[in-house]
Scaffold this motif. Sequence first.
Motif, PDB file in Angstrom:
ATOM      1  N   ASP A 458      29.732  55.566   5.732  1.00  0.00           N
ATOM      2  CA  ASP A 458      29.433  54.832   6.975  1.00  0.00           C
ATOM      3  C   ASP A 458      30.120  55.603   8.099  1.00  0.00           C
ATOM      4  OD1 ASP A 458      29.385  53.113   9.179  1.00  0.00           O
ATOM      5  OD2 ASP A 458      29.471  51.322   7.918  1.00  0.00           O
ATOM      6  N   ILE A 459      29.304  56.371   8.832  1.00  0.00           N
ATOM      7  CA  ILE A 459      29.860  57.287   9.816  1.00  0.00           C
ATOM      8  C   ILE A 459      30.546  56.525  10.945  1.00  0.00           C
ATOM      9  CG2 ILE A 459      29.316  59.142  11.455  1.00  0.00           C
ATOM     10  CD1 ILE A 459      26.943  59.872   9.677  1.00  0.00           C
ATOM     11  N   GLN A 460      29.963  55.454  11.387  1.00  0.00           N
ATOM     12  CA  GLN A 460      30.508  54.732  12.536  1.00  0.00           C
ATOM     13  C   GLN A 460      31.813  54.022  12.203  1.00  0.00           C
ATOM     14  OE1 GLN A 460      27.250  52.243  13.857  1.00  0.00           O
ATOM     15  NE2 GLN A 460      26.027  53.983  14.615  1.00  0.00           N
ATOM     16  N   ILE A 463      33.910  54.821   6.641  1.00  0.00           N
ATOM     17  CA  ILE A 463      34.208  54.283   5.306  1.00  0.00           C
ATOM     18  C   ILE A 463      33.364  55.036   4.276  1.00  0.00           C
ATOM     19  CG2 ILE A 463      34.128  52.259   3.803  1.00  0.00           C
ATOM     20  CD1 ILE A 463      34.516  50.524   6.260  1.00  0.00           C
ATOM     21  N   PHE A 464      34.049  55.714   3.371  1.00  0.00           N
ATOM     22  CA  PHE A 464      33.374  56.493   2.322  1.00  0.00           C
ATOM     23  C   PHE A 464      33.470  55.720   1.016  1.00  0.00           C
ATOM     24  CE2 PHE A 464      33.568  59.455  -1.229  1.00  0.00           C
ATOM     25  CZ  PHE A 464      32.472  60.274  -1.012  1.00  0.00           C
ATOM     26  N   VAL A 485      37.194  54.369   1.525  1.00  0.00           N
ATOM     27  CA  VAL A 485      38.327  55.070   2.127  1.00  0.00           C
ATOM     28  C   VAL A 485      37.788  55.907   3.282  1.00  0.00           C
ATOM     29  CG1 VAL A 485      39.677  55.169  -0.013  1.00  0.00           C
ATOM     30  CG2 VAL A 485      38.047  57.012   0.515  1.00  0.00           C
ATOM     31  N   ALA A 486      38.703  56.428   4.108  1.00  0.00           N
ATOM     32  CA  ALA A 486      38.306  57.327   5.192  1.00  0.00           C
ATOM     33  C   ALA A 486      37.787  58.625   4.605  1.00  0.00           C
ATOM     34  CB  ALA A 486      39.487  57.577   6.108  1.00  0.00           C
ATOM     35  N   ARG A 548      24.692  56.391   8.920  1.00  0.00           N
ATOM     36  CA  ARG A 548      25.135  56.531   7.527  1.00  0.00           C
ATOM     37  C   ARG A 548      24.764  57.903   7.009  1.00  0.00           C
ATOM     38  NH1 ARG A 548      21.908  53.440   4.687  1.00  0.00           N
ATOM     39  NH2 ARG A 548      23.115  53.794   2.771  1.00  0.00           N
ATOM     40  N   PHE A 549      25.531  58.313   5.968  1.00  0.00           N
ATOM     41  CA  PHE A 549      25.285  59.628   5.360  1.00  0.00           C
ATOM     42  C   PHE A 549      25.342  59.434   3.844  1.00  0.00           C
ATOM     43  CE2 PHE A 549      26.398  64.402   6.097  1.00  0.00           C
ATOM     44  CZ  PHE A 549      25.403  64.772   5.219  1.00  0.00           C
TER      45      PHE A 549
END
Length: 949
Positions: A458-460, A463-464, A485-486, A548-549
């Motif tokens: 979640d780029i914005q 959150i990975f 996590v970041a 998102r990525f």
Amino acid sequence: MNKSDVVTRINMSPSTLSLIDNISDAVFLVDKFHNIIHHNHQAELVTGLAAPSIRQHTIYQAIDDFEGSVFEQRYLSVRNTGVSESFEAPFGPAFLWVWASVFLIEQNCVCIAFHESAVKRRLEAVANSQREALSAALAGARQSDVLNILTNAVEGQAGHGAKAAISLIDEENALIRCATSSGLPQSMVDELNDVALTVADHPLTECYLTRELIRIRDMQGKTKWPAFCQTAFESGLHAFWCTPLLSTQSKSVIGIFSVFYTEPRLPVESDRHVVDALSRSAAMVVERDRENKARLRAETALSANTETLNKQRRLYETALSNTPDLIYIFDLQGRFTYANDALLKMWGRTWDDSVGKTCLELGYEPWHAQMHMDEIKKVIETKQPIRSDVPFDGTQGRRIYDYIFVPVISDDGRVEAIAGSTRDVTERKEAEELAKKAEARRRLALEASHSFGIWDWDIQKNIFTADERLAELFNISGEEARYGVAIEKPLASIHPDDKERIKAAIEASIEHGTPYDEEYRIVQQNGSIRWASFRGRVIYDEMGNAARFPGVGVDVTRERNAIDALHDADKRKDEFLATLAHELRNPLAPIRNSLAILQSDKFDERQKEASFALVERQVTQMIQLVDDLMDVSRITRGKIRLARTPLKIRHVLDAATETIQPLIDECSHTLNVTYPEDDLWVNGDLIRLSQIFSNIINNAAKYTPEKGIINISVTSDADNLHVAISDNGAGIPKEKLKNVFDMFSQIEGMLERSKGGLGIGLTLVRRLTELHDGVVNVESGGAGKGTTFTVTLPLTDKQPARQPEKTPAFNKRVQQSSLNVLIADDNQDAAITMGWLLEAKGCTVEVVDSGEAALKAVASFTPDLVLLDIGMPGMNGYDLCIALQQNPALKQAIFVAQTGWGQPSHIQRSKASGFHHHLVKPINLDDLTPILLQVEEHKLSYPAPTHPN
């Protein structure tokens, strides 16, 4: 008294004097002046004086300590009263007890006659004391009082000033304690009490430690044990001896028997006999007392233990009756001797209806009952527990029970019963089965996905998240991966050399919307590296901002390693083939030049002889290259065999250095070898061990500049010997050390390597060392700083190594008997030259180039030895050997396979085809000589065949 000058004449018949001279008693005839006027031979033995000397003495001078003795009293009484006396008394310095008679034989002439009676008296004294002591012991007397009877017996029979004591060993406190000491002053008793066992600073301690008789002839001025001697001397005791008191059962020292004398002297022999006899009784008394005390302690302990056991039994019965587990005990026949309430409830039976019965008698299914009987027998045989689980139909229906049978071991090591416990594990088994199925499904899914994982960023919100597989790959816990996590956390695990490239690729995908497809390294927590391939695409929101990525990833470490290994292997293969071509081509130029010299008339004999030597050296080098390759192949396939025997490491190194010495001399190196003083032995194959060390020394010589130094040091520890071979040569770069033993490994590049070698020598070193249960290590400070190889091998017991018998020279009888040799080989150059060599040895040789030609040749030529090449075109050597052996004329011939194939399968096929020997080309005449000798002996042992016309 001094001798009187007046001597009384004796008035006796010759027969009477002859009788006196020949009786067994010692006899003295003494006149009124106390002069000895006649004596017999026994008297001389008693006094130790010769006949003339005795007659020059009075009775007081001839017999020591006569004055004041019982003998003097009775002698004077007889002389004064005329009444004969017979008595028993101690006599002489040894205090032997004798039976004496003193009487007048004529006026003023007294006869003194005596003989030893000590043996009988000592035996009676000992027997009486022993009976008294044992009676007292049986009556319950104190140990000290019983032992006091025995010490009194010593003092009573001595006939001189003597005191005795008995001390006992207190092993628990490592002390010697005085048990009885009748008549000894308290100061002396203190010296005999609480003597330490550990240090020999006391005569009693030394007697205990040495188990030997200890004696002190004179206490005065004694430098050894000064405190003991001074106390004894001040107590009026001037001599001492002691002897160990030995157990009648174990022969261990249980006490010390001590004797003191009131005057300086050595131990009196009669006293020693008495003490030896009484010591056995003392040992019996001491051991009986110890047994009684031990029995009393055991009875007391037993009483206490019985109460404790009763209490424990009540506790155990309460616990066992209230546990949900099933508790029981079998006897050795598999019958229940105990069952707790839970088991009785599960059976639905009472105690009386269950105890004493087997499983089968209690209604178990036959297979179930037999299984338990077999398990009980196995527990009894192995003395080991058995655990398993089994279904059983009880009052609660069919349940699964986990049980264990444990042997109950008696004090003498026998199994006296089998204890068991059983637990209902039905629910647990069901849960485990469900967990196993779930785990199997999970593993199947993971294996099918080939380490496939899913991630989403979640780029914005930065959150990975990821699944379990990728979380493990990025060193993230399962909880972190699930909740997120970041992005910096997974990025931190990327290899530093790849990190900037991956960040740039992520930014490019976000900025331009291009697909993300990257492969990079990830550093694991243990420091290892894994490769992974990732693909993804950025998703934008309605505003066109990157939201998102998501993507997928797969662990490709295995594939990447395989590719790298293939590249490395391919590179090594190319290097090896180039090196092999180089090494095989190098000898051809000097060989061709040498042949030109040998064919020309322009060179002298010296140059031609040098050419012969050069050809032999180059051919030997080519053979060595091929042999090394064959050795590596054999070792890799586990086909090499070692002829192991105990060897001196000195002999092994001598053989190795002898091989390399020409190269060392050529390079002007200094070789130093140091050994320990004692010979060190290894259990190994002399040829293969020599090969290990010659390879290492050869490398040291080749890669050390001229006039270098090579040191060989042999050391050892408790189990192994270590041979360190060091040089001051080219050294090895540190990054190359880990690969130095790999196959085809070369430290230098092809253009720089001028010393030769295929890069397999050190591979052979490592693998041959491992076959000898050893290890080899290498150390180097780097390029130009020299190298040290250390070979560690296990030591073996020193045994004379069986020396190989020398092959005798080819016997002249071969020339006389003229062996016939048939050589069949399509390589005619090799066959013809071998034929020439054999003809030079006196053989008649026929050379053919095919199997068909060989079959024709034996029609008119009967060989004793047949050399067949295996790989001939048309009919091969195997088939030819079988065909030739069908010929009756060749019944006694010896068949030898000569081939370039030396694998075990080839040797086995040769044997199956009828070959007697299998030689690998190129054949050395030294290898063929023993076979020629065998053929010669064989030929001489059978009549010459007649060839059919």
